[in-house]
Scaffold this motif. Sequence first.
Motif, PDB file in Angstrom:
ATOM      1  N   ASP A   1      12.087 -56.877 -31.737  1.00  0.00           N
ATOM      2  CA  ASP A   1      12.754 -57.125 -33.016  1.00  0.00           C
ATOM      3  C   ASP A   1      13.659 -55.961 -33.402  1.00  0.00           C
ATOM      4  OD1 ASP A   1      11.571 -59.557 -33.155  1.00  0.00           O
ATOM      5  OD2 ASP A   1      10.025 -58.987 -34.596  1.00  0.00           O
ATOM      6  N   ASN A   2      13.097 -54.810 -33.629  1.00  0.00           N
ATOM      7  CA  ASN A   2      13.842 -53.587 -33.935  1.00  0.00           C
ATOM      8  C   ASN A   2      13.053 -52.439 -33.319  1.00  0.00           C
ATOM      9  OD1 ASN A   2      16.128 -54.417 -35.913  1.00  0.00           O
ATOM     10  ND2 ASN A   2      14.313 -55.396 -36.775  1.00  0.00           N
TER      11      ASN A   2
ATOM     12  N   THR B   1      17.757 -49.785 -27.114  1.00  0.00           N
ATOM     13  CA  THR B   1      17.492 -50.340 -28.442  1.00  0.00           C
ATOM     14  C   THR B   1      17.666 -51.849 -28.430  1.00  0.00           C
ATOM     15  OG1 THR B   1      18.254 -48.297 -29.507  1.00  0.00           O
ATOM     16  CG2 THR B   1      18.175 -50.286 -30.873  1.00  0.00           C
TER      17      THR B   1
ATOM     18  N   SER C   1      17.668 -55.021 -31.169  1.00  0.00           N
ATOM     19  CA  SER C   1      17.742 -55.348 -32.591  1.00  0.00           C
ATOM     20  C   SER C   1      17.764 -56.866 -32.736  1.00  0.00           C
ATOM     21  CB  SER C   1      19.010 -54.759 -33.219  1.00  0.00           C
ATOM     22  OG  SER C   1      19.018 -53.351 -33.078  1.00  0.00           O
ATOM     23  N   ASN C   2      16.810 -57.395 -33.504  1.00  0.00           N
ATOM     24  CA  ASN C   2      16.703 -58.842 -33.696  1.00  0.00           C
ATOM     25  C   ASN C   2      16.681 -59.580 -32.359  1.00  0.00           C
ATOM     26  OD1 ASN C   2      16.759 -58.575 -36.542  1.00  0.00           O
ATOM     27  ND2 ASN C   2      18.991 -58.396 -36.473  1.00  0.00           N
TER      28      ASN C   2
END
Length: 221
Positions: free
Chosen positions: A84-85, A111, A113-114
């Motif tokens: 997710d994050n 990383t 993200s979403n």
Amino acid sequence: MATSIRNLCLGPTLACSVLAWTSHAAAAQPKTAQEPIDVTAQYQEIDGKNKTIFLRKVRIAQGSMTLIADQGQVNGTGVENAFDNSVWVFKGSVKVTTDQGVLNSDDARVTFSNRLFTYAVVTGKPATFQQKIAKTGKEAHGHAETIEYDVVNGLIKLTHDAFLDNGQYEVHNESLKYDIAKQISSAEASEQGSQRVHIIITPPPKSPAPAKTPPPANPPP
């Protein structure tokens, strides 16, 4: 206590399919956001108490993106929120492949993200980048000790002993930036140091001179 799920593998092969995280993003987001994140590994360990996930001989795929490494780990999250994050740390023979190019490195911090791969910082001796340029058929490639990959904006930053060959000329500098979509590189020499941006342009090979036609052996009278 950490939980191992090695015994959940199906079949005799060493690699087992571990988990698939499916994204439920809105239709307005990129197509990749609609596709599941498929994770396979030779070994996985989940520590529910301390919220860590450890993977060995790992492969992560989503759409056109694949990431392989000897090991990967994420801290501070459970399985359901692992992409997710979060920032994953990968070590050993890391290779990231997308439709924008290929990164190879010793280590990487990636990383998500979403549930989308958005940023990576890779290091190596050196770390490398390759991109096939569709219009020319040539290959852009570069290397540096550290490469930052901004996936969303399609930008590469090479730092420390940076080198880039875009198929037309070579650039050497302490730091370089490369726009993947536009195939534009930029560099600026440090004001404090004495190092200058170094560009090498190799001229195309000379075309061989046309062969002379010898005169006839017996010229007509």
